[in-house]
Design a protein around this motif. Structure first.
Motif, PDB file in Angstrom:
ATOM      1  N   VAL A  50      36.143  44.667  15.189  1.00 59.98           N
ATOM      2  CA  VAL A  50      36.995  44.176  14.093  1.00 59.98           C
ATOM      3  C   VAL A  50      38.175  43.404  14.653  1.00 59.98           C
ATOM      4  O   VAL A  50      38.499  42.293  14.189  1.00 59.98           O
ATOM      5  CB  VAL A  50      37.464  45.333  13.200  1.00 59.98           C
ATOM      6  N   SER A  51      38.833  43.950  15.670  1.00 59.51           N
ATOM      7  CA  SER A  51      40.001  43.299  16.256  1.00 59.51           C
ATOM      8  C   SER A  51      39.637  41.949  16.874  1.00 59.51           C
ATOM      9  O   SER A  51      40.342  40.942  16.677  1.00 59.51           O
ATOM     10  CB  SER A  51      40.631  44.205  17.301  1.00 59.51           C
ATOM     11  N   GLU A  52      38.538  41.911  17.611  1.00 53.44           N
ATOM     12  CA  GLU A  52      38.141  40.661  18.260  1.00 53.44           C
ATOM     13  C   GLU A  52      37.711  39.608  17.239  1.00 53.44           C
ATOM     14  O   GLU A  52      38.003  38.412  17.405  1.00 53.44           O
ATOM     15  CB  GLU A  52      37.033  40.936  19.272  1.00 53.44           C
TER      16      GLU A  52
ATOM     17  N   VAL B 246      32.357  23.589   5.065  1.00 52.81           N
ATOM     18  CA  VAL B 246      31.259  24.421   4.568  1.00 52.81           C
ATOM     19  C   VAL B 246      31.490  25.852   5.045  1.00 52.81           C
ATOM     20  O   VAL B 246      32.255  26.097   5.982  1.00 52.81           O
ATOM     21  CB  VAL B 246      29.892  23.910   5.080  1.00 52.81           C
ATOM     22  N   PRO B 247      30.836  26.836   4.413  1.00 56.23           N
ATOM     23  CA  PRO B 247      30.951  28.212   4.893  1.00 56.23           C
ATOM     24  C   PRO B 247      30.556  28.323   6.361  1.00 56.23           C
ATOM     25  O   PRO B 247      29.624  27.658   6.822  1.00 56.23           O
ATOM     26  CB  PRO B 247      29.980  28.976   3.987  1.00 56.23           C
ATOM     27  N   TYR B 248      31.266  29.208   7.065  1.00 55.14           N
ATOM     28  CA  TYR B 248      31.081  29.349   8.516  1.00 55.14           C
ATOM     29  C   TYR B 248      30.942  30.823   8.857  1.00 55.14           C
ATOM     30  O   TYR B 248      31.837  31.628   8.566  1.00 55.14           O
ATOM     31  CB  TYR B 248      32.292  28.756   9.239  1.00 55.14           C
ATOM     32  N   ILE B 249      29.811  31.190   9.452  1.00 53.67           N
ATOM     33  CA  ILE B 249      29.561  32.572   9.843  1.00 53.67           C
ATOM     34  C   ILE B 249      30.062  32.768  11.268  1.00 53.67           C
ATOM     35  O   ILE B 249      29.565  32.136  12.208  1.00 53.67           O
ATOM     36  CB  ILE B 249      28.065  32.908   9.723  1.00 53.67           C
ATOM     37  N   VAL B 250      31.053  33.656  11.401  1.00 50.11           N
ATOM     38  CA  VAL B 250      31.693  33.928  12.690  1.00 50.11           C
ATOM     39  C   VAL B 250      31.146  35.251  13.215  1.00 50.11           C
ATOM     40  O   VAL B 250      31.411  36.315  12.659  1.00 50.11           O
ATOM     41  CB  VAL B 250      33.225  34.021  12.530  1.00 50.11           C
ATOM     42  N   THR B 251      30.371  35.196  14.278  1.00 52.03           N
ATOM     43  CA  THR B 251      29.717  36.376  14.838  1.00 52.03           C
ATOM     44  C   THR B 251      30.513  36.924  16.015  1.00 52.03           C
ATOM     45  O   THR B 251      31.081  36.162  16.797  1.00 52.03           O
ATOM     46  CB  THR B 251      28.294  36.018  15.297  1.00 52.03           C
ATOM     47  N   HIS B 252      30.528  38.258  16.140  1.00 57.40           N
ATOM     48  CA  HIS B 252      31.146  38.869  17.319  1.00 57.40           C
ATOM     49  C   HIS B 252      30.272  38.599  18.529  1.00 57.40           C
ATOM     50  O   HIS B 252      29.075  38.893  18.540  1.00 57.40           O
ATOM     51  CB  HIS B 252      31.322  40.375  17.133  1.00 57.40           C
ATOM     52  N   TRP B 253      30.874  38.069  19.587  1.00 64.90           N
ATOM     53  CA  TRP B 253      30.141  37.568  20.758  1.00 64.90           C
ATOM     54  C   TRP B 253      31.061  37.656  21.960  1.00 64.90           C
ATOM     55  O   TRP B 253      32.254  37.367  21.853  1.00 64.90           O
ATOM     56  CB  TRP B 253      29.758  36.121  20.477  1.00 64.90           C
ATOM     57  N   ARG B 254      30.508  38.057  23.082  1.00 63.62           N
ATOM     58  CA  ARG B 254      31.325  38.164  24.292  1.00 63.62           C
ATOM     59  C   ARG B 254      30.825  37.305  25.446  1.00 63.62           C
ATOM     60  O   ARG B 254      31.612  36.990  26.344  1.00 63.62           O
ATOM     61  CB  ARG B 254      31.400  39.629  24.742  1.00 63.62           C
ATOM     62  N   ALA B 255      29.548  36.970  25.437  1.00 59.00           N
ATOM     63  CA  ALA B 255      28.985  36.246  26.580  1.00 59.00           C
ATOM     64  C   ALA B 255      27.633  35.659  26.197  1.00 59.00           C
ATOM     65  O   ALA B 255      27.000  36.108  25.240  1.00 59.00           O
ATOM     66  CB  ALA B 255      28.830  37.188  27.772  1.00 59.00           C
TER      67      ALA B 255
END
Length: 293
Positions: A170-172, A142-151
């Motif tokens: 963008v790089s991460e 299924v579609p997967y939303i990938v969020t920028h997250w560090r902790a």
């Protein structure tokens, strides 16, 4: 399906998502006692289902059901408790024909929600919080939303340190997608979320919004989740101190995000943002679709 924006065309949406030819509007349904804006309002299953149906009636393309607050400082929720909060609501909304996404960082909750009828997995950790998530997403297809997250929420503000926030986010995100794909996730299912407010101050968030083209140019659809957040309160300079007072400003951000190529906005007040993204679509199209009706 791509949709026209003021800056060109947005990347195509993954299959399995609604395809209205404009920026999607995702309605937020927090089944939690402690979310920053509406904690406790929909924490009982019956009330949550009623609110989810109301969001759909207001025009939500998707209803995003979450059982764990990710506000700054929030504490983790036991897995069993998250399952009890989320799965019955997902099941009832799906039975009613409402397209549902599940907002979770945990593979077990994601699997159970998909089995109950969820058609999207929205993971604010981008798979970092639970090493088993990549395999769960790959199997779910299924579609997967990938969020920028560090902790995690309780310590994320300490990680809001950047030299160039746009380039680093963008790089991460791309590095994370590369690892997910290597673990079996279909890249055609990926949607990127810059993670506004997650290990970011308001200034970082506004830089990311001003440069959505950098995310769009990755070739992945982009989701913007600015609704009622601190960045809006900061821009209003005290004119809307309570999160619930920020819906008009959120709609303005929704229109600008849609015009800048966002594929989806995630909001508390669906109707105002739906109107906003429809205006952005008509503006970008020059009314051609309306003239053809």
């Amino acid at each position: 399906m791509r949709h026209r924006t003021l800056s060109g065309w947005s990347p195509p949406l993954p299959g399995g998502l609604p395809q209205p030819g404009r920026c999607l509007v995702m309605g937020i349904l927090n089944v939690t006692p402690d979310s920053f804006s509406d904690g406790g309002l929909h924490s009982e299953t019956e009330r949550a289902v009623r609110h989810g149906l109301r969001l759909a009636e207001d025009g939500a393309d998707l209803v995003d059901v979450g059982g764990e607050s990710t506000r700054p400082g929030a504490r983790p929720v036991p897995l069993d408790e998250e399952l009890v909060r989320v799965v019955p609501v997902v099941r009832e909304l799906a039975r009613a024909g409402v397209p549902v996404s599940v907002d979770t960082m945990h593979a077990e909750v994601a699997r159970a929600a998909v089995e109950a009828g969820a058609s999207v997995i929205n993971d604010v950790s981008g798979g970092l919080a639970d090493p088993a998530m990549a395999a769960a997403v790959a199997a779910a297809r299924v579609p997967y939303i990938v969020t920028h997250w560090r902790a995690p929420s309780r310590e994320m503000d300490r990680h809001a340190v950047y030299g160039d926030v746009v380039a680093e986010v963008v790089s991460e995100l791309l590095g994370r997608v590369e690892r997910l794909v290597a673990a079996g996730v279909n890249p055609e299912h990926v949607i990127l979320d810059p993670g506004l407010g997650f290990a970011k101050h308001a200034g970082h968030d506004w830089q990311l919004l001003a440069h959505l083209d950098a995310l769009r140019e990755t070739g992945f659809p982009v989701l913007v989740g600015a609704s009622r957040k601190r960045l809006i309160g900061a821009a209003l300079r005290g004119r809307a101190s309570a999160p619930a007072e920020r819906d008009a400003a959120t709609a303005a951000v929704s229109a600008l995000a849609a015009a800048s190529g966002a594929a989806c906005v995630r909001v508390h007040d669906v109707r105002s943002s739906l109107h906003a993204v429809c205006m952005a679509a008509a503006w970008a199209d020059g009314g051609r679709m309306l003239s053809a009706v």
